[in-house]
Enzyme design. Structure first.
Site, short mmCIF file in Angstrom:
data_model
loop_
_atom_site.label_atom_id
_atom_site.label_comp_id
_atom_site.label_asym_id
_atom_site.label_seq_id
_atom_site.Cartn_x
_atom_site.Cartn_y
_atom_site.Cartn_z
N ALA A 21 63.13 30.50 38.47
CA ALA A 21 61.52 30.59 39.10
C ALA A 21 61.41 31.59 39.81
O ALA A 21 62.00 32.25 40.54
CB ALA A 21 61.41 29.32 39.62
N HIS A 149 52.53 47.19 45.27
CA HIS A 149 51.52 48.08 45.74
C HIS A 149 51.36 48.79 47.04
O HIS A 149 50.53 49.05 47.72
CB HIS A 149 50.02 47.55 45.42
CG HIS A 149 49.75 47.21 44.19
ND1 HIS A 149 48.28 46.54 43.62
CD2 HIS A 149 50.33 47.61 42.95
CE1 HIS A 149 48.41 46.57 42.23
NE2 HIS A 149 49.25 47.42 41.79
N SER A 288 70.97 8.43 66.37
CA SER A 288 71.83 8.79 67.57
C SER A 288 72.13 7.49 68.24
O SER A 288 71.43 6.45 68.01
CB SER A 288 70.93 9.68 68.55
OG SER A 288 69.80 8.80 69.06
N ARG A 373 62.94 19.93 64.29
CA ARG A 373 62.75 18.63 63.20
C ARG A 373 62.06 18.88 62.02
O ARG A 373 62.25 18.49 61.05
CB ARG A 373 62.09 17.43 64.51
CG ARG A 373 63.23 17.12 65.44
CD ARG A 373 62.62 15.89 66.14
NE ARG A 373 63.87 15.33 67.19
CZ ARG A 373 63.97 15.29 68.35
NH1 ARG A 373 63.11 16.51 69.04
NH2 ARG A 373 65.07 15.06 68.78
N GLY A 401 63.40 11.23 70.80
CA GLY A 401 63.54 12.13 69.61
C GLY A 401 63.70 11.55 68.28
O GLY A 401 62.88 12.25 67.37
#
Length: 483
Positions: A21, A149, A288, A373, A401
């Site tokens: 692509a 260009h 965590s 994040r 967090g």
């Protein structure tokens, strides 16, 4: 989103995965960031010539008239430099295309938004805007930006007046050869491009004539429909629409299929959907743990390792921020599966983004971590939440967090998978989602309700991992999707 655009997205995502692509970015793509299009760029030039730029369609000739009148291109150079050296922030559209694993970008734009967005996404970008640069290769590059260009910092070499275009096939033959090769070997998506550029017309014609029916590569262009609201006169609107219909049909001669949209804002929706479908196999594991609640440490780590291992085994890719008490087990499980089955270790399978440490200023640290994040979660289609606690002043508290990661995942329309039985923030998220499943998932039915409930039932690790993967599997056939 209509069926034709949805079908295009599926095909283009496959091309991206096959490394086949490319994108071609025109001036219209930079307008949302605050830059002008060609017509507005040359407005002052037209005024100096006592012409009305809104009545002009041959803007290349307009630029040439300015050169002819003054005998040099200093005015044009000043226009380019003054406009494109203005500081503009990278916008959402550029951020999305920079996150896509596409290595080839072509543009007629003079601004630096594409390369700025790629750099912001931690990619190594190789910019080419003159012939000499084409023969040089930047080490470890993972993206090439061809600025055919020229560049804002070298306005003397920018392609703008008719003289530049007439000599382009001779003075920039290497760019013509490179673009012709890419048009043959890659599937292009044209965005913000009007197809009025003489160079592109020449190159497309050359490819069509040289390769004929052998060039079966299908290309796509996102284009806005002719809108009646843009015209005060009904007859003018009907004429413009009829002409546009003929133009769209003519693009098919070059194997370019127009994807018609009502408003330019839909471009963001389409690009987001490309990213979403591309990332549906990418799973962000948020977690965590200073302690593991109802789990012993051994059982908890085994659960995380088994989950990570099984996700890799079933062709999912894992993204992790290396959360305390969770990250090491994620890596161990993933690497065990990768090495045992002789698969390659790369960022496609396992993307690790440990949070930067040592930032003393708290506000700076929080801003930096938020960007980390957002970057990680924007690369995922699924977010799994496990445990969620940390140690603060010798006291175990909920991990804010992880709460932030949940909010970002919702905002990014990730599939939310809270493993409530692991407790803490994961339990809170499960409770919140369970109150109104339809706010997070489409077409909620008994099978989805039952599968979601199992995420809150503590069972043996093998069964729980199967329940997690089975829940994700419900969203693979298209019946259900994240809201």
């Amino acid at each position: 989103m209509n069926r034709e655009i949805s079908s295009f997205i599926d095909k283009y995502v496959k091309e991206i995965k096959d490394n086949s692509a490319a994108m071609f970015i025109g001036a219209g793509f930079s307008k949302s960031a605050g830059y002008v299009d060609w017509k507005n760029l040359l407005r002052s030039v037209a005024d100096d010539l006592e012409l009305d730029v809104d009545k002009e369609y041959d803007l290349v000739s307009l630029a040439q008239y300015c050169y002819n009148k003054n005998g040099n291109r200093s005015i044009i150079n000043d226009v380019i430099f003054d406009e494109f050296t203005k500081e503009k922030d990278v916008d959402e559209n550029h951020r999305i295309i920079a996150r896509l694993p596409i290595s080839t970008y072509w543009t007629t734009n003079y601004d630096s938004l594409i390369e700025d967005a790629l750099t912001e996404s931690k990619r190594i970008v190789d910019v080419k805007y003159n012939n000499k640069q084409l023969s040089l290769t930047k080490p470890h590059r993972d993206a090439i930006v061809y600025k055919m260009h020229g560049d804002k910092n070298n306005p003397d070499e920018a392609i703008l007046i008719k003289d530049d275009y007439e000599k382009y096939y001779r003075d920039h033959a290497q760019f013509i050869t490179a673009l012709s090769g890419d048009l043959i070997s890659k599937t292009f998506l044209f965005v913000g491009f009007s197809f009025s550029d003489p160079n592109i017309d020449y190159i497309l014609s050359r490819v069509r004539i040289d390769y004929g029916n052998q060039n079966n590569r299908q290309h796509y262009a996102i284009m806005r429909k002719v809108n009646a609201e843009d015209y005060s006169d009904r007859a003018e609107y009907e004429y413009a629409k009829r002409k546009h219909d003929f133009f769209v049909e003519d693009l098919k001669r070059y194997n370019i299929r127009a994807l018609l949209i009502d408003e330019y804002s839909e471009i963001t929706d389409i690009l987001n959907e490309v990213s979403k479908r591309l990332n549906q196999n990418n799973i962000f594991i948020s977690g965590s743990a200073e302690e593991y609640g109802d789990y012993t440490e051994m059982d908890a780590l085994e659960l995380i390792r088994t989950l990570s291992q099984q996700l890799i085994a079933q062709d999912f890719n894992i993204i992790s921020g290396f959360g305390l008490g969770v990250g090491s087990a994620v890596i161990t499980g993933a690497l065990q599966e990768i090495y045992m089955n002789k698969k390659s270790v790369n960022e496609d399978r396992l993307l690790l983004r440990p949070f930067p440490q040592g930032v003393v200023d708290n506000s700076t640290r929080q801003i930096l971590w938020k960007k980390y994040r957002e970057d990680m979660i924007s690369r995922a289609g699924v977010s799994i939440f496990l445990f969620g606690n940390k140690l603060v002043d010798s006291k175990v508290v909920l991990a804010n967090g992880m709460r932030s990661e949940y909010e970002i995942a919702v905002d990014k329309h990730n599939l939310i998978v809270p493993v409530g039985c692991t407790g803490y923030i994961a339990q809170e998220i499960w409770n919140e989602v369970n109150k109104d499943l339809s706010a997070y998932y489409t077409n909620v039915d008994d099978s989805l309700i039952e599968a979601f409930a199992k995420l809150n039932h503590k069972s043996n690790n093998y069964d729980l991992v199967n329940n997690i993967i089975s829940f994700i599997g419900l969203f693979k056939n298209g019946k259900h999707s994240p809201v």
